[in-house]
Design an enzyme around this catalytic site. Sequence first.
Site, PDB file in Angstrom:
ATOM      1  N   GLY A  81      -3.333   2.687  -4.603  1.00 61.78           N
ATOM      2  CA  GLY A  81      -2.002   3.005  -5.084  1.00 61.78           C
ATOM      3  C   GLY A  81      -1.625   2.290  -6.360  1.00 61.78           C
ATOM      4  CB  THR A  82      -2.209  -1.171  -7.588  1.00 60.52           C
ATOM      5  OG1 THR A  82      -1.475  -1.822  -6.546  1.00 60.52           O
ATOM      6  CG2 THR A  82      -2.003  -1.925  -8.895  1.00 60.52           C
ATOM      7  CG  ASN A 133       7.411  -1.493  -0.562  1.00 61.68           C
ATOM      8  OD1 ASN A 133       8.147  -1.035  -1.432  1.00 61.68           O
ATOM      9  ND2 ASN A 133       6.965  -2.741  -0.591  1.00 61.68           N
ATOM     10  CD  GLN A 168       4.791   1.689   3.405  1.00 58.50           C
ATOM     11  OE1 GLN A 168       4.197   1.887   4.465  1.00 58.50           O
ATOM     12  NE2 GLN A 168       4.443   0.723   2.572  1.00 58.50           N
ATOM     13  CB  SER A 207      -2.645   3.922  -1.136  1.00 58.42           C
ATOM     14  OG  SER A 207      -3.631   2.976  -0.797  1.00 58.42           O
ATOM     15  CG  HIS A 261      -4.455   0.284   2.379  1.00 55.96           C
ATOM     16  ND1 HIS A 261      -3.761  -0.788   2.888  1.00 55.96           N
ATOM     17  CD2 HIS A 261      -3.986   0.453   1.121  1.00 55.96           C
ATOM     18  CE1 HIS A 261      -2.911  -1.238   1.983  1.00 55.96           C
ATOM     19  NE2 HIS A 261      -3.027  -0.500   0.897  1.00 55.96           N
ATOM     20  CB  THR A 318     -20.208   5.109  -9.811  1.00 54.26           C
ATOM     21  OG1 THR A 318     -21.039   4.992 -10.961  1.00 54.26           O
ATOM     22  CG2 THR A 318     -20.964   5.833  -8.708  1.00 54.26           C
ATOM     23  CB  CYS A 328       2.577  -7.259  -3.213  1.00 51.55           C
ATOM     24  SG  CYS A 328       1.608  -5.758  -3.013  1.00 51.55           S
TER      25      CYS A 328
END
Length: 387
Positions: free
Chosen positions: A71-72, A151, A179, A199, A201, A237, A325
Amino acid sequence: MDSIYLDHAATSPMDPRVVDAMLPYFYEQFGNPSSIHHIGRAARQAVDEARAKLAECLHTSPNQLIITSGGTEADNLAVIGYALENESKGKHIITTQIEHHAVGHACAELEQRGFEVTYLPVDEIGRVSVEDVRKALRDDTILITIMYGNNEVGTIQPIKEIGEIVREHQAAFHTDAVQALGTVDINLAELPVDMLSLSAHKINGPKGIGLLYMKKGITARPLLFGGEQERKRRAGTENVAAIVGFKKAMEIAVETANEKRERYLGYSRIFFDTFTKMDINFGLNGDPVERLPHVLNISFPGVQVEALLVALDMANIAASSGSACTAGSLEPSHVLEAMYGNEGKERIFSAVRFSFGITNTEEEIEHAAKEIAKIVKRLQEQQQFIS
């Protein structure tokens, strides 16, 4: 009872089905998708099929998805990449005071490069005003970036209404939906946004993989330089196993979204009912209705959040004081500061985020709620005694 994990908004455990889908790409099908031999072609096919399924789940076309490292990176590419590519049209950006640091710090970096950023305030439930967005628009505004669901407190922003305003302006509209994915329906065929970050995860997929939806006609300057992957938009890659895992996690998330939404709202009700019955002084932070169902941010007046989190950890309950974070930092949440200002310090410094996920059961939620209430009651009584 075993450890109870109530910090799914920070990260979520991988679904075993996701792990199973990924395993072959660590061993048998390990090729580089850019290689022209049959081993490379097998990897390329896996990436192409995963991208197609991700696009199908999001109701868009595969070539509008840029695979990123998370996401970042997706946020950075949308904010910094777009601004640098389009600065000839203007150097003004609009965002809010409650964005994730992946957006907020990206905007701060752009300010260092000569851009002007307007940080819009939010009200006491963490919601930005559509009218404030309209008033902030200028002829030289090139980008608006406002998160879909917060979030920390879970408040859902009026993305559709803002998008309708932006349609009449030159500015591109980006939303960080990291989120929101998994409990909110995201239909890119209907959602009026130009860019959207996701994202894996957060939806029980692997860490280190995400994507940026970029509407046809929108361009951003690449942040990485190397090969010609992702249609020359993002070099490097491809992480084939993680991409396959993202696909599987997305499929499961879409299929189970409605069920999870109802289940998580039920968990919130258990918390509220338990705290009320045990006569705990508490307050909900965020919109009570228009919020992400898995995020529950509560303040316990008279309780220092550090002491509470330590006590919860000793009781095998994992929760958070805000964004992952900023975990370990004693600085107040920038989200709660934007919502309450200086007058809400007690509420800010007594806030805990509980966030639910697929590993939680009703039994452990009931147990956790009772244990939390006992701990809070003890700490609040100690504070009264000291005072």
